[in-house]
Write a protein that holds these residues in place. Structure first.
Motif, PDB file in Angstrom:
ATOM      1  N   VAL A 131       8.820  -4.533  14.854  1.00  0.00           N
ATOM      2  CA  VAL A 131       9.133  -3.648  15.982  1.00  0.00           C
ATOM      3  C   VAL A 131       7.870  -2.972  16.500  1.00  0.00           C
ATOM      4  O   VAL A 131       7.683  -2.804  17.723  1.00  0.00           O
ATOM      5  N   GLU A 132       6.959  -2.602  15.604  1.00  0.00           N
ATOM      6  CA  GLU A 132       5.728  -1.935  16.017  1.00  0.00           C
ATOM      7  C   GLU A 132       4.860  -2.855  16.883  1.00  0.00           C
ATOM      8  O   GLU A 132       4.281  -2.419  17.885  1.00  0.00           O
ATOM      9  N   VAL A 133       4.784  -4.134  16.509  1.00  0.00           N
ATOM     10  CA  VAL A 133       3.985  -5.091  17.280  1.00  0.00           C
ATOM     11  C   VAL A 133       4.612  -5.325  18.662  1.00  0.00           C
ATOM     12  O   VAL A 133       3.911  -5.407  19.677  1.00  0.00           O
ATOM     13  N   GLN A 134       5.932  -5.416  18.714  1.00  0.00           N
ATOM     14  CA  GLN A 134       6.609  -5.600  20.007  1.00  0.00           C
ATOM     15  C   GLN A 134       6.377  -4.406  20.927  1.00  0.00           C
ATOM     16  O   GLN A 134       6.166  -4.566  22.137  1.00  0.00           O
ATOM     17  N   VAL A 135       6.380  -3.208  20.361  1.00  0.00           N
ATOM     18  CA  VAL A 135       6.112  -2.004  21.172  1.00  0.00           C
ATOM     19  C   VAL A 135       4.682  -2.019  21.705  1.00  0.00           C
ATOM     20  O   VAL A 135       4.428  -1.645  22.859  1.00  0.00           O
ATOM     21  N   ALA A 136       3.719  -2.465  20.887  1.00  0.00           N
ATOM     22  CA  ALA A 136       2.323  -2.535  21.344  1.00  0.00           C
ATOM     23  C   ALA A 136       2.162  -3.542  22.474  1.00  0.00           C
ATOM     24  O   ALA A 136       1.460  -3.280  23.467  1.00  0.00           O
ATOM     25  N   ILE A 137       2.807  -4.699  22.370  1.00  0.00           N
ATOM     26  CA  ILE A 137       2.721  -5.712  23.425  1.00  0.00           C
ATOM     27  C   ILE A 137       3.343  -5.195  24.722  1.00  0.00           C
ATOM     28  O   ILE A 137       2.782  -5.362  25.817  1.00  0.00           O
ATOM     29  N   LEU A 138       4.496  -4.546  24.612  1.00  0.00           N
ATOM     30  CA  LEU A 138       5.149  -4.004  25.806  1.00  0.00           C
ATOM     31  C   LEU A 138       4.336  -2.878  26.432  1.00  0.00           C
ATOM     32  O   LEU A 138       4.305  -2.730  27.661  1.00  0.00           O
ATOM     33  N   ALA A 183       7.067   5.584  10.679  1.00  0.00           N
ATOM     34  CA  ALA A 183       6.476   4.512  11.493  1.00  0.00           C
ATOM     35  C   ALA A 183       6.587   4.831  12.983  1.00  0.00           C
ATOM     36  O   ALA A 183       5.676   4.523  13.763  1.00  0.00           O
ATOM     37  N   PHE A 184       7.686   5.469  13.383  1.00  0.00           N
ATOM     38  CA  PHE A 184       7.865   5.869  14.788  1.00  0.00           C
ATOM     39  C   PHE A 184       6.784   6.858  15.219  1.00  0.00           C
ATOM     40  O   PHE A 184       6.177   6.727  16.292  1.00  0.00           O
ATOM     41  N   GLU A 185       6.515   7.859  14.376  1.00  0.00           N
ATOM     42  CA  GLU A 185       5.469   8.841  14.699  1.00  0.00           C
ATOM     43  C   GLU A 185       4.091   8.189  14.746  1.00  0.00           C
ATOM     44  O   GLU A 185       3.268   8.520  15.617  1.00  0.00           O
ATOM     45  N   ASN A 186       3.832   7.264  13.833  1.00  0.00           N
ATOM     46  CA  ASN A 186       2.527   6.588  13.808  1.00  0.00           C
ATOM     47  C   ASN A 186       2.319   5.744  15.069  1.00  0.00           C
ATOM     48  O   ASN A 186       1.231   5.733  15.656  1.00  0.00           O
ATOM     49  N   VAL A 187       3.357   5.037  15.496  1.00  0.00           N
ATOM     50  CA  VAL A 187       3.258   4.200  16.703  1.00  0.00           C
ATOM     51  C   VAL A 187       2.997   5.062  17.933  1.00  0.00           C
ATOM     52  O   VAL A 187       2.136   4.748  18.772  1.00  0.00           O
ATOM     53  N   CYS A 188       3.732   6.158  18.074  1.00  0.00           N
ATOM     54  CA  CYS A 188       3.545   7.035  19.239  1.00  0.00           C
ATOM     55  C   CYS A 188       2.153   7.668  19.251  1.00  0.00           C
ATOM     56  O   CYS A 188       1.553   7.841  20.314  1.00  0.00           O
ATOM     57  N   GLU A 189       1.635   7.974  18.077  1.00  0.00           N
ATOM     58  CA  GLU A 189       0.308   8.594  18.002  1.00  0.00           C
ATOM     59  C   GLU A 189      -0.806   7.584  18.289  1.00  0.00           C
ATOM     60  O   GLU A 189      -1.754   7.890  19.028  1.00  0.00           O
TER      61      GLU A 189
END
Length: 254
Positions: A131-138, A183-189
């Protein structure tokens, strides 16, 4: 006598010609004090006005838009396909320029930027579908479309693609927040995303909607009243049958 009269007429005509020539020469020699379009006094001639130069006009400033997400990529950085090749580091300067981002296309720079964002949030080196990789691509795709729409604001197709990508990223972040909050907080940061909660449901109260709601409440209360009466009847019936059974048992004992 006649000869004296002829001499006098010739002298008079020559004096008139000299006067006209002196007037013409003085008109040509005098310069106009005022600038601008003017016509000379000599018949059949026209003086061209000097060109007007607008020295007082302010120079137009170029509009500077927001900074692109690709601006932090150094031009000496190698492309994605040649970054892991050791021979590319020791080649000639001309070849290095061909293999670097200095002469790269926009898609190649965007691909390298996507890889950088994936490296910040991926779980391990082989992670490409989390999910983290998909968010980065988007995120890379959304920012690229935002920069494109700032220059071409009438591009409806790309605007639709951007909104679809935003909705997809919202769903992924919502699920990640419920499952793995750290993981959600890390992705947003790491990606610089500000997560906003969706607005609460609000419906405009019309007269028709209020009447329908009051009718539904009335029907619900009537149904609850009928159910309560039925339960009461069932309890009374059970109690009456219980007393009858007890009385019959008592008579049998006697």
């Amino acid at each position: 006598m006649f000869t004296s009269i002829g001499l006098r007429t010739v002298l008079r005509s020559s004096c008139c010609v000299l006067r006209e020539s002196s007037a013409v020469s003085s008109a040509l020699s005098v310069k106009p004090l005022l600038t601008g379009p003017s016509v000379s006094r000599v018949a059949g001639s026209f003086a061209i006005p000097p060109p007007v130069r607008h020295y007082a006009r302010v120079a137009k400033k170029k509009k500077t838009g927001p900074e692109s997400q690709l601006s932090d990529l150094p031009p000496t950085l190698l492309k994605k396909d040649y970054a892991a090749v050791p021979l590319a580091q020791t080649t000639d300067d001309v070849v290095k320029r061909l293999l670097s981002l200095e002469l790269a296309s926009h898609s190649e720079k965007l691909q390298l930027k996507t890889e950088q964002l994936i490296g910040k949030v991926q779980r391990d080196e082989s992670d490409r579908h989390s999910v983290e990789v998909q968010v980065a691509i988007l995120t890379t795709r959304i920012r690229n479309l935002q920069e494109h729409l700032q220059k071409h604001h009438k591009d409806k197709a790309n605007k639709r693609r951007m909104l679809m990508a935003i909705d997809r990223r919202k769903k992924l972040l919502k699920n990640l927040r419920l499952v793995r909050y750290d993981a959600f907080e890390n992705v947003c940061e790491q990606l610089g995303i500000t997560y906003t909660f969706p607005p609460e449901y609000y419906r405009r109260a019309t007269r028709r909607w209020l009447a329908k709601k009051a009718f539904c409440i009335k029907v619900f209360k009537a149904v609850q009243k009928q159910k309560a009466e039925q339960k009461l009847k069932m309890k009374q019936g059970l109690s009456s049958t219980g007393t009858q059974v007890a009385e019959s048992k008592a008579t049998e004992m006697k």
